[in-house]
Design an enzyme around this catalytic site. Structure first.
Site, PDB file in Angstrom:
ATOM      1  N   TYR A  13      80.986  31.809  95.188  1.00  0.00           N
ATOM      2  CA  TYR A  13      82.313  32.370  95.004  1.00  0.00           C
ATOM      3  C   TYR A  13      82.996  32.458  96.364  1.00  0.00           C
ATOM      4  O   TYR A  13      82.330  32.452  97.412  1.00  0.00           O
ATOM      5  CB  TYR A  13      82.219  33.806  94.484  1.00  0.00           C
ATOM      6  N   GLU A  21      76.342  29.729  84.905  1.00  0.00           N
ATOM      7  CA  GLU A  21      75.678  30.969  85.344  1.00  0.00           C
ATOM      8  C   GLU A  21      74.465  31.165  84.458  1.00  0.00           C
ATOM      9  O   GLU A  21      74.536  31.804  83.404  1.00  0.00           O
ATOM     10  CB  GLU A  21      76.603  32.190  85.195  1.00  0.00           C
ATOM     11  N   GLU A  41      79.901  41.651  90.923  1.00  0.00           N
ATOM     12  CA  GLU A  41      79.522  43.060  91.119  1.00  0.00           C
ATOM     13  C   GLU A  41      80.060  43.593  92.450  1.00  0.00           C
ATOM     14  O   GLU A  41      79.441  44.446  93.086  1.00  0.00           O
ATOM     15  CB  GLU A  41      77.994  43.246  91.001  1.00  0.00           C
ATOM     16  N   GLU A  65      85.487  33.387  83.848  1.00  0.00           N
ATOM     17  CA  GLU A  65      85.273  34.057  82.552  1.00  0.00           C
ATOM     18  C   GLU A  65      86.590  34.654  82.044  1.00  0.00           C
ATOM     19  O   GLU A  65      86.633  35.788  81.576  1.00  0.00           O
ATOM     20  CB  GLU A  65      84.198  35.146  82.680  1.00  0.00           C
TER      21      GLU A  65
END
Ligand SMILES: *[C@@H]1O[C@H](CO)[C@@H](O)[C@H](O)[C@H]1NC(C)=O
Ligand SMILES: *[C@@H]1O[C@H](CO)[C@@H](O)[C@H](O)[C@H]1NC(C)=O
Ligand SMILES: *[C@@H]1O[C@H](CO)[C@@H](O)[C@H](O)[C@H]1NC(C)=O
Ligand SMILES: *[C@@H]1O[C@H](CO)[C@@H](O)[C@H](O)[C@H]1NC(C)=O
Ligand SMILES: *[C@@H]1O[C@H](CO)[C@@H](O)[C@H](O)[C@H]1NC(C)=O
Ligand SMILES: *[C@@H]1O[C@H](CO)[C@@H](O)[C@H](O)[C@H]1NC(C)=O
Ligand SMILES: *[C@@H]1O[C@H](CO)[C@@H](O)[C@H](O)[C@H]1NC(C)=O
Ligand SMILES: *[C@@H]1O[C@H](CO)[C@@H](O)[C@H](O)[C@H]1NC(C)=O
Ligand SMILES: *[C@@H]1O[C@H](CO)[C@@H](O)[C@H](O)[C@H]1NC(C)=O
Length: 649
Positions: free
Chosen positions: A81, A269, A127, A187
Site C-alpha cells: 500500500y 489479499e 489497520e 474494497e
C-alpha cells in the site's frame, strides 16, 4: 584521446544507449490476455505469488533484508500500500524522505529481482489510523464525504495523485521499472458510498490512466460476495477478490467469475494470519490451513498475494481501530499478523511450508543468499528509569474556546489533547461528570488529582467526582486510533459533546493543549533531555515522563541487534528510543506485552542510548529506594500475552 575522438565516442555511446533503450522498451510489456485467462509479460504467460509488506511499517534500513527474505521465500512479486497520511501531514506539503521514500522502496525491490504491485488507495485500511487518509481532510468541513466525488475530498486527492503518480510512472513495467499493476481505491464494494459514488470510480480510473499511461494494468480488490464485487467493479478495470484460508476457493473465485467472466483469477489479499485488538486474544492461523487453500488456489492457476507476508509494526501513533459488534476496538502496536515473516524479520515454519506449496506449482528461483530462521536478539540488563516531569509541567500554549473542540478542529491529528476548565459554581458532593461524545479515552483530574478514567471501548462515559467551586478540571483525551475500516472512518477525535456535571454543561471556557503539536514530539523530548532527573515522583497517577540511559556492551561487535522492550509494572503509555516512537504499550491489557525495538534505533557502543516513557496511568516508581523503577530490553517478543476477563453478556 583528442577532442574529436571523444566526441565521436560519446555520440556512438549515446546512439547505442538510445538504440538499446528503445528496443528494450518495445519488448517490455505487461498486460492481461482475457481470452486465455492469463497475464502476459513480455509476450509470455505469467502468474505470480506475491506477498504484502508495507514499507511504512518497517524501518527503512530493514527494507532490503525483508525484501531479500521475501525472494528467498519463493515469491516473484511484492505488494505494498501507499500511505498518504504520512507523506502529506500538512495540506500541500509532501515529505518523501526516510520512511516515506516510496521510490527507494520500489527500486530496492527491483534490485532484489522482485516485481511490484502498488495499491494507491488512498483508502488502504491496513489497520492504520483512518485507513491511511490524512485526518486534516476532516477539518475542512463537517460534512466532507470521503471516497466520493465531493470536491472537498476530490480536490486534495487530485492534488496528491498529481504528485504521486508521476513519480511512479517511470517505475512502471512498460517503462523499464518493476511495477506491473496498480490498484485505485480498496474494497470499495464494502463501503457505504459505493452504490452512490457517482463518477468517483470513473474519475479514479481516468486519472490513474492519464498520469501512469493508458497501457497501465489497473485492478480493484473486493470481498468475496457478489454484491461487493459487483459494486466495487470499475468498468474496464481488472477485478480481483480477497479471502482467507479455510473457505472454499472455487466458490470465492466463482463469485469473481460472475462479475468478470474472463481473465486470470487473482486473490489480492490471501490472509496468512489475522489482525489483533488490544484486550482480545492474539490471532493465529495454522500453517496447514493456509497451505491447504493456497494449494487449492494455485491448482486453479490463480495468482495469489499473501497478506501479510511480513506485517511489521504500527510505530508511533499509526495504529487504527475497528468497530467490532458495536464496540470501538483499537489495534495494538504490533502488526505481526502471524505472517510467514515475523515482526522482527524471523522466518516461521509457515514461511517454509508456503515455499514448498509454491514450488509444487511454479518454478522458484533459489536465491544465492540464505537466511537463518531467527536472528540473534539483544538481552540487556534492566535499565533504571527516573522521573523528569508531569504533563502539567510541559503544556504548550493553549487555544481557548467556550466549549470543547475536536482534535481535527485544532489541526491536531494524533496522540493526546488536554482539555482544561474551572468550575464556576459549587457542585453537589459527589457529582457526575459526563462526556457522552468521548473519542476515545479520557483521564480526569480535579485540582491535579486523579479522579477517574472514561473509555469509548467500554462505553464508560461518566464518573462520580469530588470537586469544589473554582476547582480546576483537566481531561487528558487520547486518540487511540481512528477507524481503519467501515462507515465511520470519518469519525472525529477528542471531546465531541459538552462536558456536563449533573447534566449542567460546562461552557465557561476550555483551554485546549495540543500534546504535542509536532507529531514526532522532538521538541518535548529535547526539553525533557535538558531537565533534571528526579528520584521522587509527584503523583503516581499523573501522566508523566520518565527517562533512562544506557550504553550497549562494548565487547560484542554484533551489537546493536534487534530487541524487545519489556515494561513490567508500567501500565499504559508511549515509549521513545533515541527519539523513535516505538508505539503504545499496554501490557496488562495485552495480548501484546513487549514492543519491537529494531536494531537500527539503538546507538552502538560507546554512545549513550536514551529511552523515554510517557506513562499515562501508573508508574512502578513508588518505593523510595527506586528498586522497582526499571524497564528492560529482552530477547523474547511476547504478543500472545494474557488478556483481561471480558463480560460475555
Ligand atoms: C530517496 O532515496 C534515494 C535513494 O536512497 C535518495 O537518493 C533520495 O534522495 C531519497 N529521497 C528523499 C526525498 O529523501
Ligand atoms: C494511449 O496513449 C498514447 C500516447 O500517450 C496515445 O497515442 C494513444 O492514442 C492512447 N490510446 C488510447 C486508447 O487512448
Ligand atoms: C467447494 O464447493 C463446491 C460446491 O459449491 C464443491 O463442488 C467443491 O467440492 C468444494 N471444494 C472444496 C475444496 O471443498
Ligand atoms: C492451468 O493452466 C494450464 C496451462 O495453461 C492448463 O493446461 C490447465 O488446464 C489450467 N488449469 C485450470 C484449472 O484452469
Ligand atoms: C528453519 O525452519 C524450518 C521449518 O521449521 C526447518 O525445516 C529448518 O530446519 C530450520 N532451519 C534451521 C537452520 O534451523
Ligand atoms: C488549521 O489549519 C488551517 C490550514 O490548513 C488554518 O487555516 C487554521 O487556522 C488552522 N487552525 C488552527 C486552530 O491551527
Ligand atoms: C482557571 O483559573 C486559573 C486561576 O485563576 C487560571 O490560571 C486558568 O487560566 C483558568 N482556566 C481557564 C480554562 O479559564
Ligand atoms: C453545549 O451546551 C450549550 C449550552 O447549553 C448548548 O448551546 C450547545 O448546543 C451544547 N453543545 C453540544 C455539542 O451539545
Ligand atoms: C560481554 O561482557 C558481558 C559482561 O561482562 C558478558 O556477559 C558477555 O558474555 C560478553 N559478550 C561477549 C560477546 O564476549
Amino acid at each position: 584521446m583528442n577532442y574529436l575522438t571523444k566526441l565521436a565516442l560519446s555520440i556512438g555511446i549515446l546512439f547505442i544507449f538510445v538504440f538499446v533503450r528503445s528496443s528494450n522498451a518495445g519488448k517490455r510489456n505487461f498486460a492481461i490476455d482475457y481470452n486465455k485467462n492469463v497475464f502476459v509479460k513480455d509476450g509470455e504467460p505469467f502468474r505470480y505469488v506475491s506477498g504484502s509488506m508495507h514499507y511504512f511499517k518497517v524501518p527503512t534500513q530493514l527494507w532490503r533484508d525483508r525484501l531479500q527474505k521475501m525472494k528467498y521465500g519463493g515469491l516473484n512479486v511484492i505488494q505494498t500500500y501507499i500511505k498518504w497520511s504520512s507523506v502529506e501531514r500538512t495540506p500541500g506539503v509532501y515529505d518523501f524522505s526516510g520512511n516515506n521514500n516510496i521510490t527507494r522502496f520500489i527500486n530496492e525491490a527491483m534490485e532484489e529481482g522482485l516485481l511490484v504491485i502498488i495499491r494507491v488507495g488512498p483508502f488502504i485500511d491496513a489497520e492504520v489510523d483512518m485507513g491511511g487518509l490524512p485526518p486534516w481532510l476532516l477539518a475542512s468541513s463537517p460534512d466532507i464525504k470521503l471516497r466520493t466525488s465531493d470536491p472537498k475530498y476530490l480536490q486534495p486527492l487530485d492534488r496528491w495523485l498529481n504528485v504521486l503518480l508521476p513519480m511512479l510512472k517511470p517505475l512502471m513495467y512498460n517503462n523499464g521499472g518493476p511495477i506491473i499493476m496498480v490498484q485505485p481505491e480498496n474494497e470499495f464494494g464494502s463501503y457505504m458510498t459505493c452504490s452512490t459514488s457517482g463518477d468517483y470510480k470513473a474519475y479514479m480510473r481516468d486519472t490513474f490512466l492519464k498520469l501512469l499511461g493508458n497501457d497501465t494494468v489497473l485492478f480493484t480488490t473486493d470481498g468475496n460476495l457478489d454484491s461487493m464485487l459487483k459494486c466495487g467493479k470499475i468498468p474496464n478495470v481488472f477485478s480481483t477478490v480477497d479471502f482467507g484460508a479455510g473457505g472454499n476457493a472455487s466458490n470465492s473465485f466463482g463469485a469473481l467469475r460472475r462479475t468478470q467472466p474472463n481473465g486470470p483469477l487473482v486473490n489480492s489479499e490471501y490472509y496468512s494470519g489475522w489482525l489483533d485488538h488490544w484486550g482480545h486474544p492474539h490471532s493465529m492461523v495454522s500453517s496447514k490451513e493456509v497451505c491447504k487453500t493456497l494449494d487449492d488456489m494455485l491448482s486453479m492457476n490463480a495468482s495469489v498475494n499473501i497478506y501479510m507476508y511480513h506485517g511489521g509494526t504500527n510505530f508511533g501513533f499509526d495504529a487504527g481501530s475497528n468497530l467490532d459488534n458495536g464496540i470501538y476496538d483499537p489495534c495494538p502496536t504490533s502488526y505481526d499478523y502471524d505472517a510467514p515473516i515475523s515482526e522482527a524479520g524471523d522466518l516461521r515454519t509457515k514461511f517454509f511450508d508456503i515455499k514448498n506449496v509454491i514450488k509444487k506449482h511454479m518454478k522458484v528461483i533459489e536465491t544465492e543468499k540464505t537466511f537463518s530462521n531467527e536472528t540473534e536478539k539483544m538481552h540487556l540488563p534492566p535499565i533504571k528509569m527516573q522521573y523528569v516531569a508531569s504533563i502539567f509541567d510541559l503544556l504548550p500554549m493553549p487555544i481557548l474556546n467556550p466549549t470543547p473542540l475536536s482534535f481535527e478542529q485544532l489541526n491536531h491529528s494524533y496522540g493526546f489533547m488536554l482539555y482544561s476548565t474551572n468550575l464556576t459554581f459549587q457542585p453537589t458532593d459527589p457529582i457526575i461528570l459526563s462526556i457522552p461524545g468521548l473519542h476515545d479515552r479520557a483521564q480526569i483530574f480535579i485540582d491535579h488529582e486523579y479522579a477517574g478514567t472514561l473509555s469509548q471501548t467500554h462505553k464508560i462515559t461518566q464518573v462520580a467526582v469530588l470537586a469544589q467551586k473554582n476547582s480546576r478540571i483537566d481531561i487528558l483525551v487520547e486518540n487511540q486510533g481512528r477507524y481503519a475500516y467501515g462507515p465511520d472512518i470519518n469519525q472525529r477525535k477528542g471531546i465531541l459533546s459538552n462536558v456536563t456535571l449533573n447534566d449542567f454543561p460546562l461552557t465557561n471556557g476550555w483551554k485546549h493543549y495540543r500534546i504535542f503539536e509536532d507529531w514526532t514530539w522532538s521538541n518535548v523530548l529535547e526539553k525533557i533531555d535538558s531537565m533534571p532527573r528526579l528520584n521522587s515522583v509527584g503523583s503516581l497517577h499523573i501522566p508523566s515522563f520518565y527517562v533512562g540511559s544506557f550504553v550497549l556492551p562494548g565487547n560484542d561487535t554484533n551489537f546493536p541487534l534487534d530487541s524487545f522492550l519489556r515494561v513490567n509494572g508500567w501500565w499504559k503509555g508511549v515509549a521513545f528510543l533515541n527519539g523513535h516512537n516505538l508505539g503504545r504499550y499496554w501490557p496488562n491489557v495485552g495480548p501484546q506485552v513487549t514492543l519491537y525495538a529494531p536494531s537500527v534505533y539503538f546507538l552502538p557502543y560507546p554512545q549513550v542510548n536514551k529511552i523515554v516513557l510517557f506513562e499515562l496511568e501508573h508508574s512502578p516508581c513508588n518505593n523510595l529506594d527506586g528498586e522497582s523503577c526499571f524497564i528492560q530490553f529482552v530477547d523474547k517478543h511476547v504478543i500472545n500475552g494474557p488478556i483481561p476477563l471480558h463480560n460475555t453478556k
